[in-house]
Design an enzyme around this catalytic site. Structure first.
Site, PDB file in Angstrom:
ATOM      1  N   ASP A  21      39.719  40.717  23.864  1.00 24.23           N
ATOM      2  CA  ASP A  21      38.504  41.283  24.468  1.00 24.23           C
ATOM      3  C   ASP A  21      38.613  42.784  24.225  1.00 24.23           C
ATOM      4  OD1 ASP A  21      36.126  40.496  26.414  1.00 24.23           O
ATOM      5  OD2 ASP A  21      36.940  42.320  27.265  1.00 24.23           O
TER       6      ASP A  21
ATOM      7  N   LYS B  49      39.965  34.636  32.648  1.00 22.46           N
ATOM      8  CA  LYS B  49      39.938  35.979  32.056  1.00 22.46           C
ATOM      9  C   LYS B  49      41.151  36.736  32.569  1.00 22.46           C
ATOM     10  CE  LYS B  49      37.391  38.586  29.365  1.00 22.46           C
ATOM     11  NZ  LYS B  49      36.513  38.230  28.242  1.00 22.46           N
TER      12      LYS B  49
END
Ligand code: NDP
Length: 453
Positions: free
Chosen positions: A171, A131
């Site tokens: 995201d 991430k």
């Protein structure tokens, strides 16, 4: 293994984790949720314990931190911080989104990367967990400012990613526009047209159905949970939070499957439309959020009967289904109890870790259909995985092909949760336990096979 010895193992494990990672509350929360349901399983399987698998899985392979310098429209030099957390590549290249939001910290990205490792494993596709993101706030910035920021970020990030190394995606705050700027800069710097990002535009290697995948997948998972009890989401009243990518396509699929969606939100408050959102109203939301980047209050100004509740969240509105699709910790313990008091039957998490830990405990104890994020929102990364496959094959599948595969993957994830989360006594399914154990086993077995790496 007794519950009390498992609990004390969890506390001991967490004390070490907190000591090694001070001030990282979100990361502690995500690990605790996993450790609570995994510990009895690990204590029953000495091979995982002996090899320190959980300890190793909670330590990222590496974290890269870098400065992103860019120029705003007024000619001022601005600097932000960015990270890429490469958490675990035991079962495939690192894979996970980039988040641009002022609240981004290392703790947030570590919780997301840790969760991603389990989620990607659940999809059955060969993807490790990662991430990244930045504390850059895209809100109020011009397209030119966002472009310069993205180009600058990629100038540094390109050193660390690649189609066999690490493949980022979108995201919060990173959608089609940002992925396009990032991909354009990568291509220019490397002189390579290759699938190093997913969520790309359809004309340059993107997959049909990627935009819709997380929201659609979240509703498919919810329907799978209902079907397990011989029921359906059709006819149910649904609360959605958020109005971004995941929320919009959750609303779309829920309506298509015959549910009545009552709410959506953004960080300014929530909209309650007692008449339900229909196709025309959804088209308005898409234009408002995807094109004009406006605020949800405009919906209440446009559609009579709809109310805007400033600074509030939708969880006190009576309904049978909740789809939290905004951000972490958006359902408090008190709100979870309010949902239960109002007769909630299913919660399918579109966002990552939207429910505080005491809320998770309340849902699990009440034995409602509670689909945790790592299972319920895995559809997004699953179709990202399909985008990688299409890029590698240099071809593209049509919408029906991708949607059919997405449905199959969500069905398989549901089946794994049932396999590892079923209660032999009453037949209920603890999806938190099932998802954690099923996601763990594949990664853990690969780590065992590699030896001490
Ligand atoms: P978007 O940026 O498209 O939308 C985010 C939405 O959540 C917006 O409505 C935003 O409101 C709201 N929001 C964000 N932060 C906050 C906050 N701190 N408080 C209140 N509201 C907030 O993001 P996505 O839809 O892509 O992501 C939403 C969630 O889903 C995240 O948890 C993400 O990690 C998760 N997820 C996303 C996937 C994807 O494919 N995109 C895949 C799997 C999970 P506002 O505009 O006012 O900020």
């Amino acid at each position: 293994m007794s519950t009390s010895s498992s609990n004390s193992e969890v506390e001991q494990f967490m004390a070490g984790l907190v000591k090694r990672n001070p001030h990282e509350d979100e990361f502690h929360q995500a690990v605790r949720e996993v450790a609570e349901s995994l510990m009895p399983f690990i204590l029953d399987h000495s091979e995982y314990r002996k090899a320190q698998i959980l300890e190793r899985m909670t330590e990222p392979d590496r974290v890269v931190i870098f400065r992103v310098t860019w120029m705003d429209d007024a000619g001022n030099i601005r600097a932000n911080r960015a990270w890429r957390v490469q958490f675990n590549n035991s079962i495939g290249p690192y894979k996970g989104g980039l988040r641009f939001h002022p609240s981004v910290t290392l703790s947030i990205l570590k919780f997301l990367g840790f969760e991603q490792t389990f989620k990607n494993s659940l999809t059955g596709l060969p993807m490790g967990g990662g991430k990244g993101g930045s504390n850059f706030n895209p809100k109020g910035k011009s397209d030119g400012e966002v472009m310069r920021f993205c180009h600058s970020l990629m100038t540094e990030l390109q050193r660390f990613i690649g189609e066999d190394t690490d493949v980022p995606a979108g995201d919060i705050g990173v959608g089609a526009r940002e992925i396009s700027y990032l991909f354009g800069q990568y291509k220019r710097l490397k002189n390579r047209f290759t699938g190093i990002l997913t969520g790309k535009g359809l004309s340059f290697g993107g997959s049909c159905g990627r935009r819709e995948a997380t929201g659609y997948g979240c509703v498919y998972f919810c329907e799978n949970m209902f079907q397990q009890r011989g029921e359906s989401i059709a006819g149910k009243r649904v609360l959605v939070s958020g109005s971004g990518n995941v929320a919009i396509y959750s609303i779309e699929k829920a309506i298509e499957m015959g549910a009545k969606v009552l709410t959506f939100s953004d960080s300014s408050g929530f909209i309650h439309d007692p008449d339900g959102i229909d196709a025309e109203k959804l088209a308005f939301i898409k234009d408002l959020k995807e094109v004009r980047r406006g605020r949800v209050i405009e919906y209440a100004e446009k559609f009579k009967g709809a109310e805007f509740h400033e600074g509030k969240r939708p969880w006190h509105v009576p309904a049978e289904v909740a789809l939290p699709c905004a951000t972490q910790n958006e359902i408090s313990g008190e709100e979870a109890r309010a949902l239960l008091d109002n007769g909630i039957q299913a919660v399918s998490e579109g966002a990552n870790m939207p429910t505080e830990l005491n809320g998770v405990h309340a849902f699990v104890k009440a034995k409602i259909l509670f689909g945790p994020a790592k299972a319920a929102n895995a559809g997004g990364v699953a179709v990202s995985g399909l985008e990688q496959s299409q890029n590698a094959l240099r071809l593209s599948w049509d919408h029906d092909e991708v949607d059919g595969r997405l449905k199959g993957i969500m069905r398989d994830i549901h089946a794994k949760c049932v396999e590892y989360g079923s209660d032999a006594d009453d037949g209920s399914v603890n999806y938190v336990k099932g998802a954690n154990i099923a996601g763990f086993i594949k990664v853990a077995d690969a780590m065992l096979a590699y030896g001490a790496v």
